[in-house]
Scaffold this motif. Sequence first.
Motif, PDB file in Angstrom:
ATOM      1  N   PRO A 123       6.895  -2.457  -9.252  1.00  0.00           N
ATOM      2  CA  PRO A 123       6.912  -1.189  -8.529  1.00  0.00           C
ATOM      3  C   PRO A 123       7.110   0.027  -9.444  1.00  0.00           C
ATOM      4  O   PRO A 123       6.550   1.091  -9.194  1.00  0.00           O
ATOM      5  CB  PRO A 123       8.084  -1.331  -7.555  1.00  0.00           C
ATOM      6  CG  PRO A 123       8.229  -2.795  -7.354  1.00  0.00           C
ATOM      7  CD  PRO A 123       7.869  -3.401  -8.681  1.00  0.00           C
ATOM      8  N   PHE A 124       7.883  -0.155 -10.507  1.00  0.00           N
ATOM      9  CA  PHE A 124       8.083   0.946 -11.456  1.00  0.00           C
ATOM     10  C   PHE A 124       6.800   1.210 -12.240  1.00  0.00           C
ATOM     11  O   PHE A 124       6.452   2.354 -12.525  1.00  0.00           O
ATOM     12  CB  PHE A 124       9.264   0.647 -12.379  1.00  0.00           C
ATOM     13  CG  PHE A 124      10.566   0.550 -11.639  1.00  0.00           C
ATOM     14  CD1 PHE A 124      11.235   1.686 -11.233  1.00  0.00           C
ATOM     15  CD2 PHE A 124      11.098  -0.694 -11.309  1.00  0.00           C
ATOM     16  CE1 PHE A 124      12.431   1.601 -10.526  1.00  0.00           C
ATOM     17  CE2 PHE A 124      12.285  -0.794 -10.601  1.00  0.00           C
ATOM     18  CZ  PHE A 124      12.949   0.352 -10.205  1.00  0.00           C
ATOM     19  N   GLY A 125       6.091   0.123 -12.588  1.00  0.00           N
ATOM     20  CA  GLY A 125       4.788   0.283 -13.233  1.00  0.00           C
ATOM     21  C   GLY A 125       3.789   0.947 -12.300  1.00  0.00           C
ATOM     22  O   GLY A 125       2.985   1.790 -12.720  1.00  0.00           O
ATOM     23  N   ALA A 126       3.838   0.578 -11.017  1.00  0.00           N
ATOM     24  CA  ALA A 126       2.953   1.194 -10.021  1.00  0.00           C
ATOM     25  C   ALA A 126       3.240   2.688  -9.909  1.00  0.00           C
ATOM     26  O   ALA A 126       2.312   3.510  -9.877  1.00  0.00           O
ATOM     27  CB  ALA A 126       3.132   0.516  -8.659  1.00  0.00           C
ATOM     28  N   ALA A 127       4.513   3.027  -9.849  1.00  0.00           N
ATOM     29  CA  ALA A 127       4.879   4.448  -9.762  1.00  0.00           C
ATOM     30  C   ALA A 127       4.434   5.198 -11.021  1.00  0.00           C
ATOM     31  O   ALA A 127       3.936   6.327 -10.937  1.00  0.00           O
ATOM     32  CB  ALA A 127       6.386   4.593  -9.563  1.00  0.00           C
ATOM     33  N   ALA A 128       4.571   4.563 -12.191  1.00  0.00           N
ATOM     34  CA  ALA A 128       4.145   5.199 -13.440  1.00  0.00           C
ATOM     35  C   ALA A 128       2.632   5.408 -13.457  1.00  0.00           C
ATOM     36  O   ALA A 128       2.145   6.473 -13.849  1.00  0.00           O
ATOM     37  CB  ALA A 128       4.579   4.353 -14.641  1.00  0.00           C
ATOM     38  N   SER A 188      -2.174   7.265  -5.785  1.00  0.00           N
ATOM     39  CA  SER A 188      -1.260   6.242  -5.258  1.00  0.00           C
ATOM     40  C   SER A 188      -1.912   4.873  -5.198  1.00  0.00           C
ATOM     41  O   SER A 188      -1.257   3.870  -5.472  1.00  0.00           O
ATOM     42  CB  SER A 188      -0.732   6.635  -3.879  1.00  0.00           C
ATOM     43  OG  SER A 188      -1.760   6.618  -2.913  1.00  0.00           O
ATOM     44  N   SER A 189      -3.204   4.801  -4.877  1.00  0.00           N
ATOM     45  CA  SER A 189      -3.826   3.482  -4.748  1.00  0.00           C
ATOM     46  C   SER A 189      -4.340   2.952  -6.082  1.00  0.00           C
ATOM     47  O   SER A 189      -3.912   1.893  -6.541  1.00  0.00           O
ATOM     48  CB  SER A 189      -4.946   3.516  -3.704  1.00  0.00           C
ATOM     49  OG  SER A 189      -5.955   4.433  -4.076  1.00  0.00           O
ATOM     50  N   ILE A 190      -5.219   3.670  -6.747  1.00  0.00           N
ATOM     51  CA  ILE A 190      -5.812   3.184  -8.001  1.00  0.00           C
ATOM     52  C   ILE A 190      -4.780   3.187  -9.133  1.00  0.00           C
ATOM     53  O   ILE A 190      -4.609   2.189  -9.832  1.00  0.00           O
ATOM     54  CB  ILE A 190      -7.032   4.042  -8.413  1.00  0.00           C
ATOM     55  CG1 ILE A 190      -8.042   4.139  -7.286  1.00  0.00           C
ATOM     56  CG2 ILE A 190      -7.649   3.521  -9.703  1.00  0.00           C
ATOM     57  CD1 ILE A 190      -8.899   2.954  -7.065  1.00  0.00           C
ATOM     58  N   GLY A 191      -4.110   4.311  -9.323  1.00  0.00           N
ATOM     59  CA  GLY A 191      -3.096   4.383 -10.380  1.00  0.00           C
ATOM     60  C   GLY A 191      -1.977   3.386 -10.154  1.00  0.00           C
ATOM     61  O   GLY A 191      -1.499   2.739 -11.082  1.00  0.00           O
ATOM     62  N   GLY A 192      -1.570   3.263  -8.887  1.00  0.00           N
ATOM     63  CA  GLY A 192      -0.520   2.301  -8.555  1.00  0.00           C
ATOM     64  C   GLY A 192      -0.934   0.870  -8.836  1.00  0.00           C
ATOM     65  O   GLY A 192      -0.161   0.080  -9.377  1.00  0.00           O
ATOM     66  N   LEU A 193      -2.155   0.525  -8.482  1.00  0.00           N
ATOM     67  CA  LEU A 193      -2.644  -0.839  -8.728  1.00  0.00           C
ATOM     68  C   LEU A 193      -2.703  -1.161 -10.221  1.00  0.00           C
ATOM     69  O   LEU A 193      -2.284  -2.233 -10.649  1.00  0.00           O
ATOM     70  CB  LEU A 193      -4.037  -1.033  -8.121  1.00  0.00           C
ATOM     71  CG  LEU A 193      -4.095  -1.233  -6.619  1.00  0.00           C
ATOM     72  CD1 LEU A 193      -5.535  -1.221  -6.134  1.00  0.00           C
ATOM     73  CD2 LEU A 193      -3.416  -2.518  -6.232  1.00  0.00           C
ATOM     74  N   ILE A 194      -3.228  -0.230 -10.989  1.00  0.00           N
ATOM     75  CA  ILE A 194      -3.331  -0.456 -12.436  1.00  0.00           C
ATOM     76  C   ILE A 194      -1.944  -0.608 -13.058  1.00  0.00           C
ATOM     77  O   ILE A 194      -1.687  -1.547 -13.814  1.00  0.00           O
ATOM     78  CB  ILE A 194      -4.124   0.692 -13.108  1.00  0.00           C
ATOM     79  CG1 ILE A 194      -5.582   0.660 -12.651  1.00  0.00           C
ATOM     80  CG2 ILE A 194      -4.028   0.600 -14.641  1.00  0.00           C
ATOM     81  CD1 ILE A 194      -6.387   1.894 -13.017  1.00  0.00           C
ATOM     82  N   GLY A 195      -1.044   0.308 -12.738  1.00  0.00           N
ATOM     83  CA  GLY A 195       0.312   0.233 -13.281  1.00  0.00           C
ATOM     84  C   GLY A 195       1.047  -1.012 -12.829  1.00  0.00           C
ATOM     85  O   GLY A 195       1.769  -1.646 -13.608  1.00  0.00           O
ATOM     86  N   TYR A 234      -3.412  -7.220  -3.290  1.00  0.00           N
ATOM     87  CA  TYR A 234      -3.890  -5.868  -3.544  1.00  0.00           C
ATOM     88  C   TYR A 234      -4.815  -5.371  -2.443  1.00  0.00           C
ATOM     89  O   TYR A 234      -4.957  -4.160  -2.259  1.00  0.00           O
ATOM     90  CB  TYR A 234      -4.580  -5.776  -4.900  1.00  0.00           C
ATOM     91  CG  TYR A 234      -3.612  -5.827  -6.071  1.00  0.00           C
ATOM     92  CD1 TYR A 234      -2.248  -5.599  -5.905  1.00  0.00           C
ATOM     93  CD2 TYR A 234      -4.057  -6.100  -7.348  1.00  0.00           C
ATOM     94  CE1 TYR A 234      -1.371  -5.650  -6.964  1.00  0.00           C
ATOM     95  CE2 TYR A 234      -3.186  -6.140  -8.428  1.00  0.00           C
ATOM     96  CZ  TYR A 234      -1.840  -5.914  -8.228  1.00  0.00           C
ATOM     97  OH  TYR A 234      -0.967  -5.947  -9.285  1.00  0.00           O
ATOM     98  N   LEU A 235      -5.444  -6.284  -1.722  1.00  0.00           N
ATOM     99  CA  LEU A 235      -6.222  -5.857  -0.549  1.00  0.00           C
ATOM    100  C   LEU A 235      -5.303  -5.186   0.470  1.00  0.00           C
ATOM    101  O   LEU A 235      -5.713  -4.274   1.181  1.00  0.00           O
ATOM    102  CB  LEU A 235      -6.953  -7.043   0.089  1.00  0.00           C
ATOM    103  CG  LEU A 235      -8.177  -7.536  -0.662  1.00  0.00           C
ATOM    104  CD1 LEU A 235      -8.728  -8.803  -0.001  1.00  0.00           C
ATOM    105  CD2 LEU A 235      -9.252  -6.459  -0.722  1.00  0.00           C
ATOM    106  N   LEU A 236      -4.072  -5.647   0.539  1.00  0.00           N
ATOM    107  CA  LEU A 236      -3.084  -5.012   1.423  1.00  0.00           C
ATOM    108  C   LEU A 236      -2.448  -3.797   0.760  1.00  0.00           C
ATOM    109  O   LEU A 236      -2.081  -2.837   1.430  1.00  0.00           O
ATOM    110  CB  LEU A 236      -1.996  -6.013   1.806  1.00  0.00           C
ATOM    111  CG  LEU A 236      -2.463  -7.170   2.673  1.00  0.00           C
ATOM    112  CD1 LEU A 236      -1.327  -8.161   2.874  1.00  0.00           C
ATOM    113  CD2 LEU A 236      -2.950  -6.648   4.010  1.00  0.00           C
TER     114      LEU A 236
END
Length: 159
Positions: free
Chosen positions: A32-37, A53-60, A107-109
């Motif tokens: 979750p911290f990586g997602a937020a970053a 929030s979606s793309i950046g969060g998924l990558i992080g 990640y689909l969710l």
Amino acid sequence: MNLDTGIQILYQKYKSNIKYNTSLILSEIVAPFGAAAGAYILNRLDLNNYLSSSIGGLIGNYISAVVTFGTAWYVLNRGSYSNKTIKFFKEFGEMTAKNLVPAAISYLLYGPISIGLTYEGFKPTEAAFYASILSAAIFILGSNIINQRVIKLHRRRNF
């Protein structure tokens, strides 16, 4: 047989499951911290809040989870990998590849959750953080099911 002996027998039988799930849980704590970053970085690059929030969060989320899982798995099983770096990367690569299926399902969710939270007024970093937590349970369950071969392989070893 006393309780202590029973617990020791169960631990010896399932220690690889314990190590695997410890690695997964640590990765899902960091994710979750990586997602937020990741969301923060894309938001700073002036992408809209939904993409951040979606793309950046998924990558992080993915990068931080994979790095944390690999590090934890290596540390918890270092006796098995001493002077066998290729063996570690082979098993880690297998687990990472197999984890693509449960990761894709979770990640689909994740995407709709993060977009929905952003729509409800959450900042991209917050939406990414909470979406990561909510999708983690599905990933952990799927990962355990799909990686039984490596888990059982380590169950037979004495460290």
